[in-house]
Design a protein around this motif. Structure first.
Motif, PDB file in Angstrom:
ATOM      1  N   TRP A 179       0.847  -1.112  -0.003  1.00 35.29           N
ATOM      2  CA  TRP A 179       0.005  -0.171   0.129  1.00 35.29           C
ATOM      3  C   TRP A 179       0.591   1.227   0.141  1.00 35.29           C
ATOM      4  CZ3 TRP A 179      -2.078  -1.718   5.388  1.00 35.29           C
ATOM      5  CH2 TRP A 179      -1.089  -1.188   6.317  1.00 35.29           C
ATOM      6  N   ARG A 200       0.184   3.996  -3.008  1.00 41.33           N
ATOM      7  CA  ARG A 200      -1.108   3.997  -3.198  1.00 41.33           C
ATOM      8  C   ARG A 200      -1.788   5.225  -2.745  1.00 41.33           C
ATOM      9  NH1 ARG A 200      -2.993   0.173  -6.983  1.00 41.33           N
ATOM     10  NH2 ARG A 200      -1.331  -1.785  -7.047  1.00 41.33           N
ATOM     11  N   LEU A 209      -6.627   5.562   3.633  1.00 39.20           N
ATOM     12  CA  LEU A 209      -6.563   4.245   4.200  1.00 39.20           C
ATOM     13  C   LEU A 209      -7.785   3.765   4.902  1.00 39.20           C
ATOM     14  CD1 LEU A 209      -5.295   1.070   4.336  1.00 39.20           C
ATOM     15  CD2 LEU A 209      -3.975   2.039   6.229  1.00 39.20           C
ATOM     16  N   PRO A 227      -0.753   5.075   2.757  1.00 38.25           N
ATOM     17  CA  PRO A 227      -1.362   5.652   1.569  1.00 38.25           C
ATOM     18  C   PRO A 227      -1.842   7.017   1.792  1.00 38.25           C
ATOM     19  CG  PRO A 227      -2.521   3.630   2.311  1.00 38.25           C
ATOM     20  CD  PRO A 227      -1.375   3.612   3.173  1.00 38.25           C
ATOM     21  N   VAL A 276      -6.599   3.246  -0.434  1.00 36.96           N
ATOM     22  CA  VAL A 276      -6.372   1.536  -0.052  1.00 36.96           C
ATOM     23  C   VAL A 276      -7.567   1.379   0.690  1.00 36.96           C
ATOM     24  CG1 VAL A 276      -4.886  -0.153   0.904  1.00 36.96           C
ATOM     25  CG2 VAL A 276      -3.975   1.414  -0.504  1.00 36.96           C
TER      26      VAL A 276
END
Length: 163
Positions: free
Chosen positions: A58, A61, A121, A118, A64
């Motif tokens: 993650w 990203r 999240l 991320p 997530v």
């Protein structure tokens, strides 16, 4: 494709289904992920829940969503949603540790300390009741899986435009 999804380095939103398929309700994250896989412009990844592996999945990203089982004392089949942007939110959170004793909760706190969370999240979980090796999903958890997948999908469509 969802407008704006994955604008950070062109990566789509990531859904991580966490669990062990042979440990009763611990398989819930994997089973819910299977209901979402191939159903939209997102990347679905099953994972056994080991914390450092989660961080590696993650860290780059923009969005997530983690799907897992919980053990907080609520009734089996109860759905939980946790935004990880609040550092106090994980205190007492009922997410089970992985078989490696370094699971989702520990991964989140480690990633926070290392600045590897991320951009956004969210953890979705279903309260489990059965954890023994070789057990199937409990009836309550199996019945809750469509609602769990729907909650994840709703977040994806609501939040993907922000990224």
């Amino acid at each position: 494709m969802v407008e704006g999804a994955g604008s950070k380095d062109g990566l789509p939103p990531l859904i991580i289904g966490v669990g062990q398929p042979w440990r009763g309700d611990d398989a819930a994250g994997l089973d819910a992920l299977a209901l979402l896989d191939g159903g939209g412009p997102w990347d679905c990844r099953p994972h056994h829940g080991e914390g450092l592996g989660l961080i590696a999945l993650w860290e780059d990203r923009p969005l997530v969503l983690v799907i897992d089982a919980a053990q907080s004392g609520a009734a089996a089949g109860t759905l939980h949603r946790l935004e990880v942007d609040d550092s106090a939110a994980l205190e007492g959170a009922g997410f089970r540790c992985s078989s490696h004793a370094f699971g989702v909760r520990e991964a989140i706190e480690t990633a926070r300390a290392l600045e590897k969370l991320p951009d956004r999240l969210i953890v979705h979980a279903v309260e489990g009741a059965r954890w023994d090796l070789g057990e199937p999903l409990s009836d309550a958890v199996a019945a809750a899986l469509p609602a769990l997948a729907h909650a994840v999908r709703r977040d994806l469509y609501r939040l993907a435009d922000a990224f």
